[in-house]
Design an enzyme around this catalytic site. Structure first.
Site, PDB file in Angstrom:
ATOM      1  N   SER A   1      -7.143 -25.266 -17.617  1.00  0.00           N
ATOM      2  CA  SER A   1      -8.187 -24.493 -18.308  1.00  0.00           C
ATOM      3  C   SER A   1      -9.567 -25.087 -18.045  1.00  0.00           C
ATOM      4  O   SER A   1     -10.557 -24.353 -17.902  1.00  0.00           O
ATOM      5  CB  SER A   1      -7.900 -24.407 -19.809  1.00  0.00           C
ATOM      6  OG  SER A   1      -7.565 -25.665 -20.309  1.00  0.00           O
TER       7      SER A   1
ATOM      8  N   ASP B   1      -1.200 -25.743   4.546  1.00  0.00           N
ATOM      9  CA  ASP B   1      -2.094 -26.879   4.286  1.00  0.00           C
ATOM     10  C   ASP B   1      -1.866 -27.955   5.341  1.00  0.00           C
ATOM     11  O   ASP B   1      -1.093 -28.884   5.132  1.00  0.00           O
ATOM     12  CB  ASP B   1      -1.825 -27.413   2.875  1.00  0.00           C
ATOM     13  CG  ASP B   1      -2.655 -28.644   2.553  1.00  0.00           C
ATOM     14  OD1 ASP B   1      -3.561 -28.979   3.336  1.00  0.00           O
ATOM     15  OD2 ASP B   1      -2.382 -29.275   1.516  1.00  0.00           O
TER      16      ASP B   1
ATOM     17  N   ASP C   1      -9.651 -31.721  13.818  1.00  0.00           N
ATOM     18  CA  ASP C   1      -9.677 -32.172  15.217  1.00  0.00           C
ATOM     19  C   ASP C   1     -10.872 -31.543  15.939  1.00  0.00           C
ATOM     20  O   ASP C   1     -11.724 -30.901  15.324  1.00  0.00           O
ATOM     21  CB  ASP C   1      -8.344 -31.795  15.884  1.00  0.00           C
ATOM     22  CG  ASP C   1      -7.880 -32.871  16.868  1.00  0.00           C
ATOM     23  OD1 ASP C   1      -8.692 -33.258  17.730  1.00  0.00           O
ATOM     24  OD2 ASP C   1      -6.719 -33.300  16.784  1.00  0.00           O
TER      25      ASP C   1
ATOM     26  N   LYS D   1      -4.618 -29.417   6.655  1.00  0.00           N
ATOM     27  CA  LYS D   1      -5.889 -30.167   6.629  1.00  0.00           C
ATOM     28  C   LYS D   1      -6.356 -30.446   8.059  1.00  0.00           C
ATOM     29  O   LYS D   1      -6.588 -31.586   8.475  1.00  0.00           O
ATOM     30  CB  LYS D   1      -5.758 -31.462   5.828  1.00  0.00           C
ATOM     31  CG  LYS D   1      -5.458 -31.200   4.364  1.00  0.00           C
ATOM     32  CD  LYS D   1      -5.547 -32.432   3.512  1.00  0.00           C
ATOM     33  CE  LYS D   1      -5.211 -32.122   2.072  1.00  0.00           C
ATOM     34  NZ  LYS D   1      -3.788 -31.760   1.861  1.00  0.00           N
TER      35      LYS D   1
HETATM   36  O1  O7M Z   1       0.067 -31.109  -8.300  1.00  0.00           O
HETATM   37  P1  O7M Z   1       0.334 -32.225  -7.316  1.00  0.00           P
HETATM   38  O2  O7M Z   1      -0.524 -33.403  -7.524  1.00  0.00           O
HETATM   39  O3  O7M Z   1       1.794 -32.562  -7.202  1.00  0.00           O
HETATM   40  O4  O7M Z   1       0.008 -31.619  -5.865  1.00  0.00           O
HETATM   41  C1  O7M Z   1      -1.284 -31.339  -5.448  1.00  0.00           C
HETATM   42  C2  O7M Z   1      -1.253 -30.683  -4.100  1.00  0.00           C
HETATM   43  O5  O7M Z   1      -2.582 -30.434  -3.674  1.00  0.00           O
HETATM   44  C3  O7M Z   1      -0.614 -31.535  -3.006  1.00  0.00           C
HETATM   45  O6  O7M Z   1       0.000 -30.644  -2.080  1.00  0.00           O
HETATM   46  C4  O7M Z   1      -1.786 -32.227  -2.357  1.00  0.00           C
HETATM   47  O7  O7M Z   1      -1.530 -32.528  -1.012  1.00  0.00           O
HETATM   48  C5  O7M Z   1      -2.866 -31.159  -2.482  1.00  0.00           C
HETATM   49  N1  O7M Z   1      -4.252 -31.661  -2.562  1.00  0.00           N
HETATM   50  C6  O7M Z   1      -4.619 -32.587  -3.504  1.00  0.00           C
HETATM   51  O8  O7M Z   1      -3.814 -32.999  -4.344  1.00  0.00           O
HETATM   52  N2  O7M Z   1      -5.901 -33.066  -3.507  1.00  0.00           N
HETATM   53  C7  O7M Z   1      -6.861 -32.635  -2.650  1.00  0.00           C
HETATM   54  O9  O7M Z   1      -7.994 -33.070  -2.735  1.00  0.00           O
HETATM   55  C8  O7M Z   1      -6.523 -31.667  -1.720  1.00  0.00           C
HETATM   56  C9  O7M Z   1      -5.235 -31.144  -1.716  1.00  0.00           C
HETATM   57  C10 O7M Z   1      -5.015 -30.016  -0.905  1.00  0.00           C
HETATM   58  O10 O7M Z   1      -4.299 -29.085  -1.151  1.00  0.00           O
HETATM   59  O11 O7M Z   1      -5.798 -29.955   0.143  1.00  0.00           O
HETATM   60  C11 O7M Z   1      -5.912 -28.803   0.773  1.00  0.00           C
END
Ligand code: O7M
EC number: 4.1.1.23
Length: 221
Positions: free
Chosen positions: A180, A60, A65, A62
């Site tokens: 769910s 991940d 670029d 993201k």
């Molecule tokens: O369950 P959490 O909240 O501790 O973690 C959620 C994970 O999903 C964390 O790694 C975030 O960076 C990621 N994430 C989001 O929480 N929201 C988003 O909109 C997108 C991501 C993500 O994974 O993007 C790819």
């Protein structure tokens, strides 16, 4: 990526031993492990291969670029052993195409973020999310990232992409979403981080969420 438990672990810890211990504890309840900046910056890119012993790894980063830089980033990620990469969609079609091209050279997958799960995700990304979903569909991505905190948005995105793209959905537990609900809304996988890795027993926490998902899939909710 095979769909069995319909759950992806977001492993956002920053200690290598802790990360490997959690992966060892919960691998049977997850279909993949998502790693990002926190763990990779803390421990190095080599953690991807170590975690891949337990489950497929989604990197991940993201990625957001210009096409050439995206290509260079994705190349490093796949060389490091990741099964999939997560990229932003807002940078446009050419940037996305660059990621998909290199992923197909490695026979790996690309997930595209359409709209983020935190409150700020509704500010700038939500108005563009449906167009991003259509672009990802046309470009031949493997899947989308859509917010578990807004199951109605997952439903909407599912309507747009039909069964042609997978949907992975973060925001369950710590951010308020319910596994769910988001599976019922059309997500293929939920992404869960803190509710598992911060639990007293990550294994029990993962087992509980996995059971909730299976009950939903059996129509028991
Ligand atoms: O369950 P959490 O909240 O501790 O973690 C959620 C994970 O999903 C964390 O790694 C975030 O960076 C990621 N994430 C989001 O929480 N929201 C988003 O909109 C997108 C991501 C993500 O994974 O993007 C790819």
């Amino acid at each position: 990526m095979e769909r069995n438990t319909c759950m992806i672990l977001a492993l956002d810890v920053t200690d290598r031993e802790e990360a490997l211990k959690i992966a060892e504890d919960v691998w049977e309840f997850v279909d993949a492990i998502k790693v990002g900046y926190p763990l990779i910056l803390a421990t190095g890119l080599g953690i991807i291969r170590e975690l891949a012993e337990f489950a497929p790894v989604i990197a991940d980063f993201k990625v957001a670029d210009i096409p050439n830089t995206n290509r260079l980033i994705c190349d490093q990620v796949f060389e490091a052993g990741a099964d999939a990469v997560i990229v932003q969609g807002f940078t446009g079609r050419d940037s996305l195409d660059a990621c998909i091209d290199i992923a197909s050279e490695y026979s790996r997958d690309v997930f595209v973020v359409s709209e983020m799960s935190h409150p700020g995700g509704a500010e700038f990304m939500q108005p563009a999310a449906e167009a991003i979903a259509r672009m990802a569909l046309e470009a031949g991505a493997f899947g989308l990232v859509a917010p578990a905190t807004r199951p109605e948005r997952v439903k909407k995105i599912r309507k747009i992409v039909g069964d042609k793209l997978t949907i992975i959905s973060p925001g369950v537990g710590a951010q308020g979403g319910r596994a769910s609900d988001v599976i019922a809304a059309g997500a293929d996988w939920v992404i869960v981080g803190r509710s598992i890795y911060r639990a007293e027993s990550p294994k029990e926490a993962a087992r509980k969420i996995a059971e909730e998902i299976q009950a939903e899939l059996r129509g028991e909710y």
